[in-house]
Scaffold this motif. Sequence first.
Motif, PDB file in Angstrom:
ATOM      1  N   GLN A   9      -4.546   7.756   2.574  1.00 23.63           N
ATOM      2  CA  GLN A   9      -4.363   7.706   1.174  1.00 23.63           C
ATOM      3  C   GLN A   9      -4.701   6.212   0.581  1.00 23.63           C
ATOM      4  OE1 GLN A   9      -0.708   9.350   0.531  1.00 23.63           O
ATOM      5  NE2 GLN A   9      -1.533  11.680   0.193  1.00 23.63           N
ATOM      6  N   LEU A  10      -5.765   6.273  -0.041  1.00 22.65           N
ATOM      7  CA  LEU A  10      -5.798   4.745  -0.793  1.00 22.65           C
ATOM      8  C   LEU A  10      -5.484   5.059  -1.961  1.00 22.65           C
ATOM      9  CD1 LEU A  10      -7.746   5.009   1.669  1.00 22.65           C
ATOM     10  CD2 LEU A  10      -9.141   3.218   0.506  1.00 22.65           C
ATOM     11  N   LYS A  11      -4.498   3.974  -2.652  1.00 21.74           N
ATOM     12  CA  LYS A  11      -3.864   4.030  -4.127  1.00 21.74           C
ATOM     13  C   LYS A  11      -3.909   2.632  -4.686  1.00 21.74           C
ATOM     14  CE  LYS A  11      -0.207   7.020  -2.458  1.00 21.74           C
ATOM     15  NZ  LYS A  11       1.107   7.105  -2.215  1.00 21.74           N
ATOM     16  N   HIS A  60     -12.998  -4.070 -14.388  1.00 18.39           N
ATOM     17  CA  HIS A  60     -14.185  -3.399 -13.618  1.00 18.39           C
ATOM     18  C   HIS A  60     -13.933  -2.066 -13.447  1.00 18.39           C
ATOM     19  CE1 HIS A  60     -15.462  -7.457 -13.134  1.00 18.39           C
ATOM     20  NE2 HIS A  60     -14.490  -7.774 -12.390  1.00 18.39           N
ATOM     21  N   GLY A  61     -12.828  -1.274 -13.572  1.00 18.02           N
ATOM     22  CA  GLY A  61     -12.285  -0.114 -13.365  1.00 18.02           C
ATOM     23  C   GLY A  61     -12.297   0.199 -11.836  1.00 18.02           C
ATOM     24  N   TYR A  62     -12.422  -0.716 -10.916  1.00 24.21           N
ATOM     25  CA  TYR A  62     -12.097  -0.707  -9.494  1.00 24.21           C
ATOM     26  C   TYR A  62     -11.366  -1.937  -9.009  1.00 24.21           C
ATOM     27  CZ  TYR A  62     -16.459  -3.153  -9.394  1.00 24.21           C
ATOM     28  OH  TYR A  62     -17.525  -4.106  -9.563  1.00 24.21           O
ATOM     29  N   GLY A  63     -11.040  -1.813  -7.784  1.00 23.19           N
ATOM     30  CA  GLY A  63     -10.562  -3.098  -6.949  1.00 23.19           C
ATOM     31  C   GLY A  63     -10.189  -2.926  -5.600  1.00 23.19           C
ATOM     32  N   SER A  64      -9.202  -3.576  -5.275  1.00 24.09           N
ATOM     33  CA  SER A  64      -8.687  -3.157  -3.966  1.00 24.09           C
ATOM     34  C   SER A  64      -7.357  -2.220  -3.941  1.00 24.09           C
ATOM     35  CB  SER A  64      -8.166  -4.626  -3.375  1.00 24.09           C
ATOM     36  OG  SER A  64      -7.592  -4.443  -2.083  1.00 24.09           O
ATOM     37  N   TYR A  65      -7.234  -1.368  -2.748  1.00 25.31           N
ATOM     38  CA  TYR A  65      -6.255  -0.478  -2.901  1.00 25.31           C
ATOM     39  C   TYR A  65      -5.364  -0.459  -1.381  1.00 25.31           C
ATOM     40  CZ  TYR A  65     -10.096   1.325  -5.994  1.00 25.31           C
ATOM     41  OH  TYR A  65     -10.971   1.400  -6.925  1.00 25.31           O
ATOM     42  N   THR A  66      -4.278  -0.362  -1.651  1.00 26.68           N
ATOM     43  CA  THR A  66      -3.135  -0.089  -0.666  1.00 26.68           C
ATOM     44  C   THR A  66      -3.950   1.183   0.294  1.00 26.68           C
ATOM     45  OG1 THR A  66      -1.525   1.405  -1.458  1.00 26.68           O
ATOM     46  CG2 THR A  66      -1.210  -0.747  -1.846  1.00 26.68           C
ATOM     47  N   VAL A  67      -3.742   0.644   1.636  1.00 28.62           N
ATOM     48  CA  VAL A  67      -4.114   1.925   2.448  1.00 28.62           C
ATOM     49  C   VAL A  67      -2.950   2.434   3.105  1.00 28.62           C
ATOM     50  CG1 VAL A  67      -5.420   2.735   4.598  1.00 28.62           C
ATOM     51  CG2 VAL A  67      -6.365   0.782   3.009  1.00 28.62           C
ATOM     52  N   ASN A  68      -2.392   3.940   3.084  1.00 29.80           N
ATOM     53  CA  ASN A  68      -1.220   4.310   3.347  1.00 29.80           C
ATOM     54  C   ASN A  68      -1.668   5.653   4.553  1.00 29.80           C
ATOM     55  OD1 ASN A  68       0.624   2.930   1.589  1.00 29.80           O
ATOM     56  ND2 ASN A  68      -1.066   3.736   0.109  1.00 29.80           N
ATOM     57  N   LEU A  69      -0.841   5.528   5.445  1.00 26.92           N
ATOM     58  CA  LEU A  69      -0.908   6.922   6.391  1.00 26.92           C
ATOM     59  C   LEU A  69      -0.439   7.957   5.618  1.00 26.92           C
ATOM     60  CD1 LEU A  69       0.838   5.113   9.400  1.00 26.92           C
ATOM     61  CD2 LEU A  69      -1.631   5.837   9.002  1.00 26.92           C
ATOM     62  N   LYS A  70      -1.334   8.929   5.647  1.00 29.40           N
ATOM     63  CA  LYS A  70      -1.054  10.257   4.789  1.00 29.40           C
ATOM     64  C   LYS A  70       0.209  10.775   5.327  1.00 29.40           C
ATOM     65  CE  LYS A  70      -4.555  12.966   3.713  1.00 29.40           C
ATOM     66  NZ  LYS A  70      -5.575  14.075   3.784  1.00 29.40           N
ATOM     67  N   GLU A  71       0.304  10.853   6.812  1.00 27.07           N
ATOM     68  CA  GLU A  71       1.427  11.547   7.280  1.00 27.07           C
ATOM     69  C   GLU A  71       2.819  10.889   7.291  1.00 27.07           C
ATOM     70  OE1 GLU A  71       2.727  11.970  11.960  1.00 27.07           O
ATOM     71  OE2 GLU A  71       0.661  12.843  11.505  1.00 27.07           O
ATOM     72  N   THR A  72       2.885   9.692   7.085  1.00 26.84           N
ATOM     73  CA  THR A  72       4.441   8.939   6.646  1.00 26.84           C
ATOM     74  C   THR A  72       4.543   8.337   5.525  1.00 26.84           C
ATOM     75  OG1 THR A  72       3.644   6.795   7.893  1.00 26.84           O
ATOM     76  CG2 THR A  72       4.599   8.553   9.093  1.00 26.84           C
ATOM     77  N   GLU A  74       3.446   5.040   5.040  1.00 21.41           N
ATOM     78  CA  GLU A  74       3.571   3.958   5.405  1.00 21.41           C
ATOM     79  C   GLU A  74       2.279   3.262   4.996  1.00 21.41           C
ATOM     80  OE1 GLU A  74       4.497   0.933   9.079  1.00 21.41           O
ATOM     81  OE2 GLU A  74       4.065   3.007   9.621  1.00 21.41           O
ATOM     82  N   THR A  75       2.484   1.957   4.237  1.00 21.50           N
ATOM     83  CA  THR A  75       1.343   1.126   3.886  1.00 21.50           C
ATOM     84  C   THR A  75       1.048   0.364   5.101  1.00 21.50           C
ATOM     85  OG1 THR A  75       2.071   0.926   1.609  1.00 21.50           O
ATOM     86  CG2 THR A  75       0.551  -0.517   2.154  1.00 21.50           C
ATOM     87  N   ILE A  76      -0.422   0.233   5.384  1.00 21.37           N
ATOM     88  CA  ILE A  76      -0.581  -0.411   6.807  1.00 21.37           C
ATOM     89  C   ILE A  76      -1.732  -1.406   6.610  1.00 21.37           C
ATOM     90  CG2 ILE A  76      -0.237   1.781   8.147  1.00 21.37           C
ATOM     91  CD1 ILE A  76      -3.218   2.518   8.411  1.00 21.37           C
ATOM     92  N   GLY A  77      -2.389  -1.407   5.284  1.00 23.36           N
ATOM     93  CA  GLY A  77      -3.622  -2.320   4.871  1.00 23.36           C
ATOM     94  C   GLY A  77      -4.000  -2.380   3.687  1.00 23.36           C
ATOM     95  N   ALA A  78      -5.197  -2.814   3.432  1.00 24.57           N
ATOM     96  CA  ALA A  78      -5.866  -2.836   2.083  1.00 24.57           C
ATOM     97  C   ALA A  78      -7.285  -2.629   2.154  1.00 24.57           C
ATOM     98  CB  ALA A  78      -5.484  -4.109   1.461  1.00 24.57           C
ATOM     99  N   CYS A  79      -7.876  -2.138   1.566  1.00 20.35           N
ATOM    100  CA  CYS A  79      -9.311  -2.019   1.383  1.00 20.35           C
ATOM    101  C   CYS A  79      -9.904  -1.738  -0.066  1.00 20.35           C
ATOM    102  CB  CYS A  79      -9.789  -0.825   2.429  1.00 20.35           C
ATOM    103  SG  CYS A  79     -11.679  -0.507   2.495  1.00 20.35           S
ATOM    104  N   GLY A  80     -10.943  -2.301  -0.341  1.00 18.58           N
ATOM    105  CA  GLY A  80     -11.510  -2.188  -1.637  1.00 18.58           C
ATOM    106  C   GLY A  80     -12.558  -2.516  -1.870  1.00 18.58           C
ATOM    107  N   LEU A  81     -13.065  -2.884  -3.338  1.00 18.97           N
ATOM    108  CA  LEU A  81     -14.128  -3.517  -3.839  1.00 18.97           C
ATOM    109  C   LEU A  81     -13.440  -4.683  -4.459  1.00 18.97           C
ATOM    110  CD1 LEU A  81     -16.264  -0.473  -5.247  1.00 18.97           C
ATOM    111  CD2 LEU A  81     -16.517  -1.911  -3.243  1.00 18.97           C
ATOM    112  N   TYR A  82     -14.399  -5.903  -4.671  1.00 19.62           N
ATOM    113  CA  TYR A  82     -13.941  -6.975  -5.181  1.00 19.62           C
ATOM    114  C   TYR A  82     -15.434  -7.428  -6.070  1.00 19.62           C
ATOM    115  CZ  TYR A  82     -10.172  -7.131  -1.865  1.00 19.62           C
ATOM    116  OH  TYR A  82      -9.201  -6.779  -1.020  1.00 19.62           O
ATOM    117  N   LYS A  83     -15.034  -7.523  -7.406  1.00 20.62           N
ATOM    118  CA  LYS A  83     -16.353  -8.164  -8.011  1.00 20.62           C
ATOM    119  C   LYS A  83     -16.057  -9.371  -8.593  1.00 20.62           C
ATOM    120  CE  LYS A  83     -19.984  -7.978 -10.574  1.00 20.62           C
ATOM    121  NZ  LYS A  83     -20.262  -9.471 -10.692  1.00 20.62           N
TER     122      LYS A  83
END
Length: 166
Positions: A9-11, A60-72, A74-83
């Motif tokens: 899940q990316l939030k 911009h309406g977008y950015g970087s997001y936390t990357v979380n394991l759906k099962e638990t 747990e936040t494991i990283g970040a991924c997104g768009l940078y303007k």
Amino acid sequence: MIIETSRLQLKEITVSDAPFYIKLFNSEGWLKFIGDRNVKTIAEAEAYIKKNYLSSYETHGYGSYTVNLKETGETIGACGLYKRDTLEHPDIGFSFLGEFTGKGFGFEAASAVMEYAHNTLGIDKILGFTVDYNVASIKLLEKLGLQRTGTYRFKNDPEELLLFSN
């Protein structure tokens, strides 16, 4: 939630994510491949999040997001768009805590971000940057369909980066 995949899940990042970002910004991979952001305290992390992430969502309406394991959850990283102000097109960025690298999470998250950029945000051209010694990121950018198009140096950054584009 912005994006969901089979495992992730990316939030949108919030100031309550500050403890995770202290850990990520000071992880071995971040320091080696991205650089020291000098974020060591909750207050510094909260200020960094407000300045660099929350402002991007607003502007911009977008950015970087936390990357979380759906099962638990747990936040494991970040991924997104940078303007960047100096570039016409956004770039994709990703970073994961060391124990979560090499498991396909980067490709899963980045593929989903690129699909979201194209299908939801209407962004067709996406750039990518990495240092020439970050073999894993080079492979991931290429696996995402980005091709090396040259080099780029950000203002006030001594390191020349490889530039990728789709």
